[in-house]
Every structure is written in structure tokens, then in C-alpha cells.
Design a protein around this motif. Structure first.
Motif, PDB file in Angstrom:
ATOM      1  N   THR A 242       0.851  -1.196   0.000  1.00  0.00           N
ATOM      2  CA  THR A 242       0.000   0.000   0.000  1.00  0.00           C
ATOM      3  C   THR A 242       0.888   1.249   0.000  1.00  0.00           C
ATOM      4  O   THR A 242       0.510   2.288   0.507  1.00  0.00           O
TER       5      THR A 242
ATOM      6  N   CYS B   6      -3.188  -0.444  -4.361  1.00  0.00           N
ATOM      7  CA  CYS B   6      -3.416  -1.309  -3.200  1.00  0.00           C
ATOM      8  C   CYS B   6      -3.419  -2.742  -3.715  1.00  0.00           C
ATOM      9  O   CYS B   6      -4.174  -3.064  -4.645  1.00  0.00           O
TER      10      CYS B   6
ATOM     11  N   HIS C 202      -7.011   2.168   0.607  1.00  0.00           N
ATOM     12  CA  HIS C 202      -6.190   1.067   1.097  1.00  0.00           C
ATOM     13  C   HIS C 202      -6.802   0.349   2.302  1.00  0.00           C
ATOM     14  O   HIS C 202      -6.870  -0.880   2.332  1.00  0.00           O
TER      15      HIS C 202
END
Length: 232
Positions: free
Chosen positions: A8, A13, A34
Motif C-alpha cells: 500500500t 493497493c 487502502h
């Protein structure tokens, strides 16, 4: 070998599972998503491969440099899992992760160089130079944060490619740097699948650490600390 990797550290992500030589990944561009996305990705990967967390042998995460908040999210999740499952952790450089991506996608040959640049904000770049060594990126020198005008390439490497969104500042880099780059992929960002492949190699080299030693690497904080009066 069964390893779970998380990233992340940028606007991406992602989570990936390395399972006995194969890599399975969930990836999404979500600059502010995220926290919402990471755990569902992790659960989906395990479910799809019919695995339980207790089946894992190790964990890995992109340790930075990158987004301070983003790096801490993956770090926090990995540390929590590592403590709960009593698993070792492999921290992987975000710059090195993109260098591996460049080797795989930009046809970087053995011995050639990859210069990775991330936008570090405040008119600076996160910068790292790597060389393709048997298909894996090998760091040359040190990763650092600096102004685009202060980046440099190692002189003993003949051919270079550039990777990372920091190359948007190519025009402000020294000409002996920008002029030696054969191709650039500014869109390349870290991915958990690359983290996983690097982590497996590092695990085999004995570079896994216990949960409490799995810490982010911000670079900028370290440089600021060294510049304080009385610090070396």
C-alpha cells in the motif's frame, strides 16, 4: 512455500499469494481506499486458494519509501498477522519492487541498470539504482531522497532504463542522467506480486525478521535525523 505479500506504499493497493512457485494477486488503483480494500483482498486470495492463515509460512510487505500513511497500513496489517500467527516477515524495498517490475516488463538484460524514481513531494525524489543480476534487482549504492537535479547513475553500468512516476521530472535531472536512459515507464508503481517474488528470494537468503523488526523505511525521516545538529 506459501507467502502472503502486501503493498500500500503508493496509490495502488494490492495483496498477493506465492504458493509453491505460483503468484496470485489482487490489485486496484485506489489512492484513498487502502484501508477499505486490503483485508478483503487478503481474505479473497486465501479463499480462492483454499488456504487458511495458519497455512502460511511467511509474510512480506513493501516497506517504503513511499506514502507515509500507505506504508504504515501494510506494515500494521503484516505485524498484526505475524504476531497472531507467529510468522516471520520479509520487508521489501518499494523501489526494489519497481525495479523487478522493470526487469520483467521492459526487457532489461543481465547487467543492465534500472533507475527508479518516485515523487517524494517537496520538490524531491526517492531514488534508487539497481542492476539486473540473474533476473533480480541488485541495489547499487544506497536508496536516497534528493532533488531531481542531484540524482546520479553509476558509471560502470552501460545501459539504463527508468521506472516510476518520479521520471515526470526528467527535464530537471542532470543531462548525464536523463541522456543515458534508453526508455522510461512513468506509470510503473509497486505491486504485491513483485513484493512476493522478491520476498521469497530474500527468505531463502535468511533475511526474514520477527514481527517487531518489520519496520517501515521512510528515508526522508532518516535523512532529516542525520542532518540534525550533533547527529552523524
Amino acid at each position: 512455500m506459501k507467502l502472503l505479500a502486501l503493498d500500500t506504499s503508493s496509490e495502488g493497493c494490492s495483496a498477493a499469494l506465492f504458493v509453491d512457485g505460483e503468484v496470485f494477486e489482487k490489485f486496484e488503483i485506489a489512492p484513498r481506499g487502502h484501508t477499505r480494500l486490503l483485508m478483503p483482498m487478503l481474505r479473497e486470495l486465501l479463499t480462492e486458494q483454499a488456504l487458511k492463515p495458519t497455512d502460511l509460512d511467511a509474510l512480506a510487505f513493501a516497506r517504503g519509501p513511499g506514502s507515509f500513511t500507505g506504508v504504515r497500513i501494510a506494515n500494521g496489517v503484516v505485524q498484526g498477522l505475524a504476531w497472531g500467527l507467529d510468522l516471520p516477515v520479509v520487508p521489501v524495498s518499494s523501489l526494489e519492487t519497481v525495479a523487478l517490475g522493470a526487469i520483467e516488463t521492459l526487457q532489461v538484460k543481465e547487467g543492465e541498470g534500472i533507475a527508479v524514481a518516485f515523487d517524494a513531494r517537496m520538490s524531491e525524489l526517492y531514488w534508487g539504482c539497481f542492476q539486473n543480476s540473474s533476473g533480480l534487482p541488485e541495489l547499487i549504492g544506497e536508496e536516497r531522497v534528493c532533488a531531481p537535479s542531484r540524482v546520479a547513475l553509476e558509471t560502470d553500468v552501460k545501459k539504463w532504463v527508468g521506472a516510476g512516476h518520479g521520471w515526470a521530472f526528467r527535464e530537471t535531472m542532470p543531462t548525464d542522467v536523463s541522456g543515458r536512459i534508453n526508455s522510461v515507464d512513468e506509470a510503473m508503481i509497486p505491486r504485491a506480486s513483485w513484493v512476493a517474488r522478491l520476498a521469497v528470494a530474500k527468505f531463502d537468503q535468511g533475511l526474514a525478521v520477527p514481527a517487531e523488526q518489520a519496520q517501515p523505511v521512510y528515508i526522508r525521516d532518516e535523512v532529516t535525523w542525520k542532518k540534525l545538529p550533533g547527529r552523524e
